[in-house]
Write a protein that holds these residues in place. Structure first.
Motif, short mmCIF file in Angstrom:
data_model
loop_
_atom_site.label_atom_id
_atom_site.label_comp_id
_atom_site.label_asym_id
_atom_site.label_seq_id
_atom_site.Cartn_x
_atom_site.Cartn_y
_atom_site.Cartn_z
N TYR A 32 39.86 44.54 43.57
CA TYR A 32 38.78 44.09 44.45
C TYR A 32 38.92 44.68 45.85
O TYR A 32 40.03 44.96 46.32
N ALA A 33 37.79 44.81 46.51
CA ALA A 33 37.74 45.32 47.88
C ALA A 33 38.36 44.30 48.84
O ALA A 33 38.44 43.10 48.54
N LYS A 34 38.78 44.79 49.99
CA LYS A 34 39.42 43.93 50.99
C LYS A 34 38.53 42.75 51.37
O LYS A 34 39.02 41.65 51.59
N ASN A 35 37.23 42.97 51.45
CA ASN A 35 36.29 41.92 51.86
C ASN A 35 35.39 41.47 50.72
O ASN A 35 34.23 41.14 50.93
N ALA A 36 35.92 41.46 49.52
CA ALA A 36 35.13 41.11 48.33
C ALA A 36 34.60 39.69 48.41
O ALA A 36 35.22 38.80 49.00
N PHE A 37 33.44 39.49 47.78
CA PHE A 37 32.90 38.16 47.49
C PHE A 37 33.06 37.95 45.99
O PHE A 37 32.79 38.85 45.19
N PHE A 38 33.47 36.73 45.60
CA PHE A 38 33.77 36.44 44.20
C PHE A 38 33.24 35.07 43.84
O PHE A 38 33.72 34.05 44.34
N PHE A 39 32.21 35.05 42.98
CA PHE A 39 31.75 33.81 42.36
C PHE A 39 32.17 33.87 40.90
O PHE A 39 31.67 34.67 40.13
N ASP A 80 28.76 56.22 47.08
CA ASP A 80 29.93 55.35 47.13
C ASP A 80 29.68 53.92 46.66
O ASP A 80 30.47 53.02 46.94
N VAL A 81 28.57 53.69 45.93
CA VAL A 81 28.23 52.34 45.46
C VAL A 81 27.69 52.41 44.03
O VAL A 81 26.79 53.20 43.74
N ILE A 82 28.22 51.55 43.17
CA ILE A 82 27.77 51.44 41.78
C ILE A 82 27.44 49.98 41.50
O ILE A 82 28.22 49.09 41.85
N ASN A 83 26.30 49.74 40.88
CA ASN A 83 25.95 48.41 40.36
C ASN A 83 26.35 48.35 38.90
O ASN A 83 26.13 49.31 38.16
N MET A 84 26.89 47.22 38.47
CA MET A 84 27.25 47.03 37.06
C MET A 84 26.80 45.65 36.62
O MET A 84 26.94 44.67 37.37
N TRP A 105 28.82 43.19 39.00
CA TRP A 105 29.74 43.70 40.02
C TRP A 105 29.00 44.70 40.88
O TRP A 105 28.17 45.47 40.37
N VAL A 106 29.32 44.73 42.15
CA VAL A 106 29.00 45.86 43.01
C VAL A 106 30.34 46.52 43.27
O VAL A 106 31.29 45.88 43.73
N ILE A 107 30.42 47.79 42.94
CA ILE A 107 31.67 48.55 43.04
C ILE A 107 31.49 49.59 44.15
O ILE A 107 30.48 50.30 44.18
N VAL A 108 32.46 49.65 45.05
CA VAL A 108 32.37 50.56 46.19
C VAL A 108 33.63 51.43 46.26
O VAL A 108 34.70 51.04 45.78
N ARG A 109 33.46 52.59 46.88
CA ARG A 109 34.63 53.44 47.13
C ARG A 109 35.26 52.95 48.44
O ARG A 109 34.61 52.92 49.47
N GLU A 110 36.53 52.53 48.36
CA GLU A 110 37.24 52.01 49.51
C GLU A 110 38.60 52.68 49.58
O GLU A 110 39.37 52.62 48.61
#
Length: 128
Positions: A32-39, A80-84, A105-110
């Motif tokens: 997960y990204a440093k500032n991820a949101f998780f439900f 740098d962004v993928i929706n899944m 998921w929203v996936i980003v390049r970090e």
């Protein structure tokens, strides 16, 4: 699904499934990204890798949990962004009924790697 997005999503799913099978909060939160949101499976919003780890550390310790992904769809939004979106089917325990949910998921390049920035689970059953 574009081939690049497909490959990125498939790699993350494989790591996610392996981490879930061991209920390895450190391995899962590292995806997960440093500032991820998780439900997840409860109403609380977890934030960042520490929040993701807290979520997974708070789950029951099932003996042999497993998860499979189906109906996976991915789209590269910008470079740098993928929706899944997918259906995640969990087999948690002999005594627990299998659970299938919709997952996005929203996936980003970090920092040069692909990370999950937003994780959202919802019911497969119609709410209205």
């Amino acid at each position: 699904m574009s081939r690049e997005a497909d490959a990125i999503v498939s790699a993350i799913i494989a790591k996610w499934c392996a981490g879930f099978a061991k209920l390895d909060a450190a391995a899962l939160s590292s995806l997960y990204a440093k500032n991820a949101f998780f439900f997840g499976s409860n109403p609380k919003l977890y934030r960042g890798r520490d929040g993701v780890a807290d979520y997974f550390n708070g789950l029951p310790r099932w003996r042999q949990p497993s998860v499979g992904f189906s109906a996976v769809a991915a789209a590269q939004v910008v470079p740098d962004v993928i929706n899944m979106a997918a259906v995640a089917s969990f087999d948690l325990d002999e005594e627990a009924a299998p659970l299938s949910v919709k997952l996005t998921w929203v996936i980003v390049r970090e920092d040069g790697d692909w990370k999950i920035a937003s994780h959202h689970v919802s019911s497969k059953a119609a709410l209205i």
